[in-house]
Design a protein around this motif. Structure first.
Motif, short mmCIF file in Angstrom:
data_model
loop_
_atom_site.label_atom_id
_atom_site.label_comp_id
_atom_site.label_asym_id
_atom_site.label_seq_id
_atom_site.Cartn_x
_atom_site.Cartn_y
_atom_site.Cartn_z
N LYS A 263 -13.08 -4.78 5.04
CA LYS A 263 -12.98 -5.98 4.23
C LYS A 263 -13.94 -7.03 4.77
CE LYS A 263 -9.57 -9.20 2.33
NZ LYS A 263 -8.13 -9.59 2.30
N HIS A 264 -14.77 -7.58 3.90
CA HIS A 264 -15.72 -8.62 4.30
C HIS A 264 -14.96 -9.90 4.61
CE1 HIS A 264 -19.06 -11.45 4.16
NE2 HIS A 264 -19.88 -10.40 4.29
N LYS A 265 -15.23 -10.46 5.80
CA LYS A 265 -14.47 -11.64 6.24
C LYS A 265 -14.68 -12.84 5.33
CE LYS A 265 -14.39 -10.40 11.14
NZ LYS A 265 -14.78 -10.79 12.51
N GLY A 266 -15.91 -13.04 4.87
CA GLY A 266 -16.20 -14.22 4.05
C GLY A 266 -15.84 -14.04 2.60
N ARG A 267 -16.37 -12.99 1.98
CA ARG A 267 -16.20 -12.81 0.53
C ARG A 267 -14.88 -12.12 0.18
NH1 ARG A 267 -21.67 -11.30 1.17
NH2 ARG A 267 -21.13 -9.09 0.98
N GLY A 268 -14.29 -11.44 1.13
CA GLY A 268 -13.03 -10.77 0.85
C GLY A 268 -13.18 -9.47 0.11
N THR A 269 -14.43 -9.04 -0.11
CA THR A 269 -14.66 -7.78 -0.81
C THR A 269 -14.39 -6.60 0.13
OG1 THR A 269 -17.00 -7.90 -0.23
CG2 THR A 269 -16.34 -8.78 -2.39
N VAL A 270 -14.05 -5.47 -0.45
CA VAL A 270 -13.74 -4.27 0.32
C VAL A 270 -14.79 -3.20 0.04
CG1 VAL A 270 -12.07 -2.43 0.74
CG2 VAL A 270 -11.27 -4.75 0.28
N ARG A 271 -15.29 -2.60 1.09
CA ARG A 271 -16.25 -1.50 0.92
C ARG A 271 -15.79 -0.30 1.75
NH1 ARG A 271 -21.57 -2.29 4.72
NH2 ARG A 271 -20.46 -2.75 6.66
N THR A 272 -16.25 0.85 1.36
CA THR A 272 -15.93 2.09 2.08
C THR A 272 -17.14 2.54 2.88
OG1 THR A 272 -14.39 2.76 0.34
CG2 THR A 272 -15.17 4.48 1.85
N VAL A 273 -16.92 2.76 4.17
CA VAL A 273 -18.02 3.21 5.03
C VAL A 273 -17.68 4.59 5.59
CG1 VAL A 273 -18.75 0.89 5.68
CG2 VAL A 273 -17.02 2.06 7.04
N SER A 274 -18.71 5.40 5.79
CA SER A 274 -18.54 6.74 6.35
C SER A 274 -18.99 6.74 7.80
CB SER A 274 -19.36 7.76 5.55
OG SER A 274 -18.90 7.83 4.21
#
Length: 339
Positions: A263-274
């Motif tokens: 989860k991005h601390k600033g924008r709050g968006t969630v991404r999936t990393v491998s």
């Protein structure tokens, strides 16, 4: 440095396993010190020595010097044993090459080659006849004939799966790779070189890696320790080196890919990393842990190294020389009877 207590000598009863000496010696399964062992006894012996009259103690010191000389002679004995092993390895190798050729269907043995007395032969022949009779009765007229298998399929994989020490390392994803294993060879260091032996795993071309041979070198020494010469009991493995496996893309079974959500601390968006992480596999055998010779390994590293050394020794002394008996299971019965 970790002593391999089960180094097999080949002289005089030519060579009992040093592991048998470990009993009653205060050592664990891998030759490591355990509480209540030699250190406690050494303390009591030192106390006893301190109680000796000065004149007697002086003579005991003279005997100890003689004992050190004995240890140095014993070290030379084991060096010659190693040379003898190297010599006879050259005599065994043509037979092992023939074994490989039969296993891989490079050569079909003659009827004479296949003659073998079996105590259960009549019983097996009768059972085979009954099976054939039943098969004929059930077989449909238009059924396609079965194709004879080539060589001895999955010869080495069967051995790996049968021997506890090896099956513990084996993972399901290793099995398709080990089906391509054609031979395992032991190579001894040449005269004048530091004492060592190399395990070579020969593979046919496959879809997993480019290497034709995977190798692992076990370095040994045969000399008493200056600080503790009386502990010398024969050659010991003190280090090993693996090899780099040239994996095909996406075929490396020693790693696995995991996915994590961030989860991005600033924008709050969630991404999936491998991310790639280590994976259990027999092929980690070729990437042993590295310990600096100037540092004492911790308990976990010491245990891992001792286990590694024991496996390398087992390949050398048991699996490679007696492979067919491990394939049939006969050697497993012998191993159990020795316990």
């Amino acid at each position: 440095m970790i002593e391999l207590s089960s180094y097999a000598n080949r002289a005089e009863g030519a060579v009992t396993m040093e592991a048998n000496k470990a009993e009653g010696r205060g050592k664990g399964d891998h030759g490591m010190q355990i509480p209540g062992g030699p250190l406690d006894r050494q303390d009591s012996l030192h106390n006893m020595e301190s109680l000796l009259p000065k004149a007697v103690k002086r003579r005991v010191y003279a005997l100890k010097k003689l004992q050190v000389q004995c240890a140095n002679i014993e070290a030379k004995f084991y060096e010659e044993v190693h040379e003898l092993e190297r010599k006879y390895a050259g005599l065994y190798q043509p037979l092992f090459d023939k074994r490989r050729d039969v296993v891989t269907a490079t050569v079909e043995p003659t009827d004479e080659d296949c003659e073998w007395h079996n105590d259960r032969e009549e019983e097996e022949e009768l059972a085979e006849e009954l099976k054939k009779k039943a098969a004929v009765e059930e077989k449909e007229e238009d059924a396609a004939p079965e194709e004879d298998p080539k060589g001895i399929p999955e010869f080495w994989l069967t051995i790996f799966k049968s021997v506890d020490m090896l099956s513990d390392m084996l993972q399901e994803h290793d099995e398709p790779i080990l089906k391509h294993l054609q031979d395992i060879q032991v190579k001894f260091s040449e005269p004048g070189e530091p004492m060592s032996f190399t395990l070579e795993f020969h593979f046919e071309p496959n879809g997993f890696f480019n290497n034709a041979v995977l190798s692992k070198v076990y370095k040994m020494k045969s000399e008493p320790d200056d600080d503790d010469p009386f502990s010398f009991e024969g050659p010991e493995i003190f280090a090993c080196e693996g090899c780099q496996i040239d994996w095909h893309k996406g075929k490396d079974v020693t790693v696995k890919t995991i996915k994590k959500k961030q989860k991005h601390k600033g924008r709050g968006t969630v991404r999936t990393v491998s991310k790639q992480v280590p994976n259990d596999s027999f092929f980690n055998f070729f990437n042993p842990i590295k310990v600096s010779p100037d540092e004492e390994p911790d308990e976990d590293a010491e245990f891992t190294l001792a286990t590694d050394f024991e496996i390398g020794h087992f390949f050398r002394e048991r699996i490679v020389p007696r492979a067919v008996l491990y394939f049939t299971g006969e050697a497993l019965e012998d191993d159990e009877s020795e316990l």
